[in-house]
Structures are given as structure tokens and as C-alpha cells.
Design a protein around this motif. Structure first.
Motif, PDB file in Angstrom:
ATOM      1  N   SER A   1      10.908 -10.856  24.195  1.00 60.91           N
ATOM      2  CA  SER A   1      10.129 -10.456  25.362  1.00 60.91           C
ATOM      3  C   SER A   1       8.807  -9.860  24.874  1.00 60.91           C
ATOM      4  O   SER A   1       8.420 -10.097  23.720  1.00 60.91           O
ATOM      5  CB  SER A   1      10.938  -9.476  26.221  1.00 60.91           C
ATOM      6  N   SER A   2       8.158  -9.086  25.728  1.00 62.94           N
ATOM      7  CA  SER A   2       6.764  -8.764  25.458  1.00 62.94           C
ATOM      8  C   SER A   2       6.391  -7.387  25.979  1.00 62.94           C
ATOM      9  O   SER A   2       6.898  -6.938  27.021  1.00 62.94           O
ATOM     10  CB  SER A   2       5.923  -9.838  26.162  1.00 62.94           C
ATOM     11  N   SER A   3       5.452  -6.756  25.290  1.00 63.12           N
ATOM     12  CA  SER A   3       4.909  -5.481  25.785  1.00 63.12           C
ATOM     13  C   SER A   3       4.231  -5.661  27.132  1.00 63.12           C
ATOM     14  O   SER A   3       4.012  -4.688  27.850  1.00 63.12           O
ATOM     15  CB  SER A   3       3.882  -4.932  24.785  1.00 63.12           C
ATOM     16  N   SER A   4       3.897  -6.901  27.472  1.00 67.22           N
ATOM     17  CA  SER A   4       3.173  -7.137  28.727  1.00 67.22           C
ATOM     18  C   SER A   4       4.036  -6.863  29.958  1.00 67.22           C
ATOM     19  O   SER A   4       3.508  -6.812  31.060  1.00 67.22           O
ATOM     20  CB  SER A   4       2.631  -8.563  28.768  1.00 67.22           C
TER      21      SER A   4
ATOM     22  N   PRO B   1       0.747 -12.889  35.243  1.00 71.62           N
ATOM     23  CA  PRO B   1       1.837 -13.799  35.600  1.00 71.62           C
ATOM     24  C   PRO B   1       2.770 -14.033  34.411  1.00 71.62           C
ATOM     25  O   PRO B   1       3.990 -14.095  34.562  1.00 71.62           O
ATOM     26  CB  PRO B   1       1.090 -15.076  36.010  1.00 71.62           C
ATOM     27  N   TYR B   2       2.196 -14.137  33.211  1.00 72.41           N
ATOM     28  CA  TYR B   2       3.018 -14.279  31.998  1.00 72.41           C
ATOM     29  C   TYR B   2       4.019 -13.130  31.877  1.00 72.41           C
ATOM     30  O   TYR B   2       5.218 -13.341  31.637  1.00 72.41           O
ATOM     31  CB  TYR B   2       2.084 -14.300  30.778  1.00 72.41           C
ATOM     32  N   GLY B   3       3.527 -11.891  32.041  1.00 74.58           N
ATOM     33  CA  GLY B   3       4.400 -10.717  31.933  1.00 74.58           C
ATOM     34  C   GLY B   3       5.491 -10.742  32.990  1.00 74.58           C
ATOM     35  O   GLY B   3       6.629 -10.336  32.737  1.00 74.58           O
TER      36      GLY B   3
ATOM     37  N   ILE C   1     -15.944 -10.722  23.005  1.00 72.49           N
ATOM     38  CA  ILE C   1     -15.010  -9.645  23.377  1.00 72.49           C
ATOM     39  C   ILE C   1     -14.892  -9.628  24.897  1.00 72.49           C
ATOM     40  O   ILE C   1     -15.913  -9.670  25.598  1.00 72.49           O
ATOM     41  CB  ILE C   1     -15.524  -8.272  22.899  1.00 72.49           C
ATOM     42  N   TYR C   2     -13.653  -9.583  25.375  1.00 69.09           N
ATOM     43  CA  TYR C   2     -13.434  -9.463  26.817  1.00 69.09           C
ATOM     44  C   TYR C   2     -13.606  -8.001  27.206  1.00 69.09           C
ATOM     45  O   TYR C   2     -12.776  -7.160  26.869  1.00 69.09           O
ATOM     46  CB  TYR C   2     -12.026  -9.926  27.200  1.00 69.09           C
ATOM     47  N   GLY C   3     -14.697  -7.695  27.893  1.00 64.66           N
ATOM     48  CA  GLY C   3     -14.951  -6.304  28.290  1.00 64.66           C
ATOM     49  C   GLY C   3     -15.607  -5.536  27.156  1.00 64.66           C
ATOM     50  O   GLY C   3     -16.238  -6.110  26.263  1.00 64.66           O
TER      51      GLY C   3
ATOM     52  N   SER D   1      -7.007  -0.993  23.569  1.00 65.65           N
ATOM     53  CA  SER D   1      -6.286  -0.796  22.308  1.00 65.65           C
ATOM     54  C   SER D   1      -4.888  -1.387  22.368  1.00 65.65           C
ATOM     55  O   SER D   1      -4.332  -1.600  23.442  1.00 65.65           O
ATOM     56  CB  SER D   1      -6.222   0.696  21.954  1.00 65.65           C
ATOM     57  N   ARG D   2      -4.354  -1.650  21.174  1.00 64.81           N
ATOM     58  CA  ARG D   2      -3.036  -2.283  21.054  1.00 64.81           C
ATOM     59  C   ARG D   2      -2.248  -1.648  19.904  1.00 64.81           C
ATOM     60  O   ARG D   2      -2.834  -1.216  18.915  1.00 64.81           O
ATOM     61  CB  ARG D   2      -3.191  -3.787  20.718  1.00 64.81           C
ATOM     62  N   SER D   3      -0.916  -1.683  20.050  1.00 61.51           N
ATOM     63  CA  SER D   3      -0.003  -1.385  18.930  1.00 61.51           C
ATOM     64  C   SER D   3       0.160  -2.686  18.154  1.00 61.51           C
ATOM     65  O   SER D   3       1.154  -3.381  18.305  1.00 61.51           O
ATOM     66  CB  SER D   3       1.375  -0.979  19.444  1.00 61.51           C
TER      67      SER D   3
ATOM     68  N   GLY E   1      -5.407  -9.753  33.858  1.00 59.81           N
ATOM     69  CA  GLY E   1      -4.106  -9.806  33.183  1.00 59.81           C
ATOM     70  C   GLY E   1      -4.055  -8.949  31.935  1.00 59.81           C
ATOM     71  O   GLY E   1      -2.983  -8.592  31.458  1.00 59.81           O
ATOM     72  N   ASP E   2      -5.246  -8.609  31.391  1.00 67.73           N
ATOM     73  CA  ASP E   2      -5.319  -7.759  30.196  1.00 67.73           C
ATOM     74  C   ASP E   2      -5.088  -6.303  30.573  1.00 67.73           C
ATOM     75  O   ASP E   2      -5.660  -5.836  31.548  1.00 67.73           O
ATOM     76  CB  ASP E   2      -6.751  -7.825  29.636  1.00 67.73           C
ATOM     77  N   VAL E   3      -4.316  -5.585  29.781  1.00 68.71           N
ATOM     78  CA  VAL E   3      -4.173  -4.153  30.034  1.00 68.71           C
ATOM     79  C   VAL E   3      -5.094  -3.387  29.098  1.00 68.71           C
ATOM     80  O   VAL E   3      -5.534  -3.920  28.071  1.00 68.71           O
ATOM     81  CB  VAL E   3      -2.706  -3.681  29.863  1.00 68.71           C
TER      82      VAL E   3
END
Ligand code: UGA
Length: 305
Positions: free
Chosen positions: A114-117, A138-140, A195-197, A202-204, A263-265
Motif C-alpha cells: 500500500s502507500s503513504s498516499s 484517486p490513486y490513494g 518542480i510542481y509548486g 516534503s517526504r519521508s 493529488g500531491d500532499v
């Protein structure tokens, strides 16, 4: 042991299958080589593996004789609004329902990627597994539906399932649509990077070798029904990670900014207390070392033409 790996020609799946083979296991890889990205890259990933071309959403599935199933196949990518949604439904929800059905019938333990999303903009950071899921892509949503299917098949058919929520995995063979793959490609071959935005999201980021270790540990010793975050130790913003890659490569990236992507967090941060306590797993690869490995892999491929 005899294992099945779905998505064995993919980024994480190919590393996992190789590690299992190196560990002396008997591994069958399934993949349908979708064209989400160039199937030639997937064939390259899967060199040296036994690969069967199977469409999990349609073909007959018989998993008898396997001790465990690693279900990593899927339609990835959080930027998943629009006409592509039927592919997410088919390749995530429908394919996973059929994998769980076959695994339950065969009595094979299943580890699901699964996913962090599934967290969306999480209520808490770092985010523990009991946080209320609220996916924003939608992916998440399809990955969360798969998690619910795992529980339904556990209750209804005794499926022995473990769910892993991977946090932005990177390293050699990373999918070409992902951040670091695009950055190293632009650094190695030239060309602009978008770069989007603002780049302060940030990401783990999680190194693929650490991800493989967590996945095998889950198959070996997770309790039935467990859900774990699999996240790298260091959080970084997009801008910080790009600066690190510029330093590693000794080159400067031609950066442009475009609109933030739906869709990006803005942040993911894994709380890995549970997997550390129950499986003794923690990410071992510092971001700088992992990025160096990805850069060297990509630069060598570009140099080889
Ligand atoms: C990644 C994977 O693509 C998903 O399949 C996975 O499920 C997810 O991680 C996860 O953690 O579960 P993402 O975090 O969006 O999703 O990973 P990247 O594509 O590497 O993007 C990281 C960040 O870089 C995002 O904030 C994105 O907006 C940014 N980015 C990406 C850009 O600014 N430009 C690009 O060209 C690509």
C-alpha cells in the motif's frame, strides 16, 4: 520457500525478487508489462528473473504450491485524476481483489504494497498507522480500497494478509515519472526540470534496499493482519533533496516551477515505531548515500548510451 512476486518487473518488485532469489528462495515473477512507462525498462529490471506475463485483472490465477505472495503490482502515481481512473480501478482494486481471492484459496500469506498516499494531509506528523485515512488522490483511494479488501478477505476467507504503507521509495531503477528519476536524468543528460509548486513539499524518502528488507521481514514475522508504515528516517523537502543531488553530481539543475499538482500532499512523515518494535526494522540508508547510489546508477546508464 516458494514465493510469488507480482509486479516483479517493476522498480521495487524487481529488487525484491532479486533479493529473494539471492536468499535461496524459489521465486516466480508475474508482470503484465503495462505501458505506464516504457516496458523496455521493465524488461531490463527483470533480467535474470523468471517472469510470466499475466494480467491479474483478467487471467486465471492459481497460487497453489506457493508459501507466500508479495503483491506489488499496480497502477502507481498519485497524480491520477481524469481519464486514467479506470486504469487505477482495474489494476489496483480489481487486480488486488483477484490476487486476494487466489491467495486465500491457496492458503498463501500475502504482503500487500500500500502507500503513504492513503493518509492525505495527515492529522498528525509523524503519522502513525492508526491515523484516520483521508486520501487526496484517486490513486490513494484505490490503495485504501485494497487495504479494506485485505481485511474483508481475512474475515471472510481467512486470508493471512499484511499491509505495508511505503513512503516515496527511491534508488536505482526508480520509476521514470518520479522526482529523483527525473532530476538525475536531467542532471546526467541535460534539460530542464519542473518542480510542481514551490518545492517546499516534503517526504519521508525511503531507500529501495531498506524497503525490500522491511517487505521480507513482514513476510517472515509480521502477525496476521498487521499494518506497517515503511518510511525512511530522514525527511527532506524537494528543494533540499535537489540541492543534495546537485552536490553529489557536481552539476547544476535547470529548475523551472509549474503549478502544484492535484493529488500531491504537502508533507509525508512516517512514524515507524510499530514496525521497529514488532519486526526490528528501521531504515538504515541515509538520504545522501541512497541518492548517491541512484545518481551513480543513472549516470552509468547515460554514459553507456
Ligand atoms: C510516490 C509514488 O509515486 C507513489 O506511487 C507512492 O504511492 C507514493 O510515493 C507513496 O509514498 O505512497 P510521490 O511522493 O508523489 O509519490 O513521489 P515523487 O513522484 O517522487 O514526488 C515527490 C515530490 O516531488 C512530490 O511532492 C512532487 O510534487 C514532486 N515532483 C515530482 C516534482 O516537483 N516534479 C516532478 O517532475 C515530479
Amino acid at each position: 520457500m516458494r514465493y510469488l512476486v507480482t509486479g516483479a518487473a517493476g522498480f521495487i518488485g524487481s529488487h525484491l525478487a532479486e533479493t529473494l532469489v539471492a536468499g535461496g528462495h524459489d521465486v516466480a515473477g508475474l508482470d503484465c508489462l503495462t505501458d505506464y512507462y516504457d516496458p523496455a525498462l521493465k524488461e531490463e529490471n527483470a533480467r535474470g528473473l523468471v517472469l510470466e506475463r499475466v494480467d491479474l485483472a483478467a487471467d486465471p490465477l492459481d497460487f497453489s504450491g506457493f508459501d507466500g505472495v508479495f503483491h506489488l503490482a499496480g497502477q502507481p502515481g498519485v497524480r491520477s485524476f481524469g481519464d486514467v481512473f479506470p486504469l487505477y480501478l482495474r489494476r489496483n482494486v480489481l487486480a488486488t481483489q483477484r490476487v486476494f481471492e487466489a491467495a486465500a484459496a491457496a492458503g498463501a500469506r500475502t504482503v500487500f504494497a500500500s502507500s503513504s498516499s492513503i493518509y492525505g494531509e495527515a492529522e498528525r506528523y509523524p503519522t502513525p498507522e492508526d491515523t484516520v485515512p483521508a486520501p487526496l488522490s484517486p490513486y490513494g483511494v484505490t490503495k485504501l480500497a485494497c487495504e479494506h479488501l485485505a481485511r474483508a478477505y481475512a474475515k471472510g476467507f481467512g486470508l493471512d494478509a499484511v499491509v505495508l504503507r511505503y513512503f516515496t521509495v527511491y534508488g536505482p531503477r526508480q520509476r521514470p515519472d518520479m522526482l529523483f528519476a527525473r532530476v538525475v536524468n536531467a542532471l546526467a543528460s541535460g534539460g530542464a526540470f519542473e518542480i510542481y509548486g514551490g518545492g517546499d513539499q516534503s517526504r519521508s524518502f525511503t531507500y529501495v534496499g531498506d524497503t525490500v528488507d522491511a517487505t521480507i521481514a513482514a513476510m517472515d514475522s509480521a502477525p496476521t493482519g498487521a499494518v506497517y508504515n515503511v518510511g525512511g528516517g530522514e525527511e527532506a523537502t524537494v528543494l533540499e533533496a535537489i540541492a543534495l543531488l546537485e552536490r553529489i553530481s557536481g552539476r547544476t539543475l535547470d529548475v523551472r516551477h509549474t503549478e502544484a499538482a492535484a493529488g500531491d500532499v504537502s508533507r509525508t512523515a512516517a512514524d515507524v515505531t510499530r514496525i521497529a518494535a514488532e519486526l526490528g526494522w528501521a531504515a538504515r540508508t541515509p538520504l545522501e548515500a541512497g541518492l548517491k547510489a541512484q545518481w551513480e546508477w543513472a549516470a552509468a546508464r547515460v554514459a553507456a548510451g
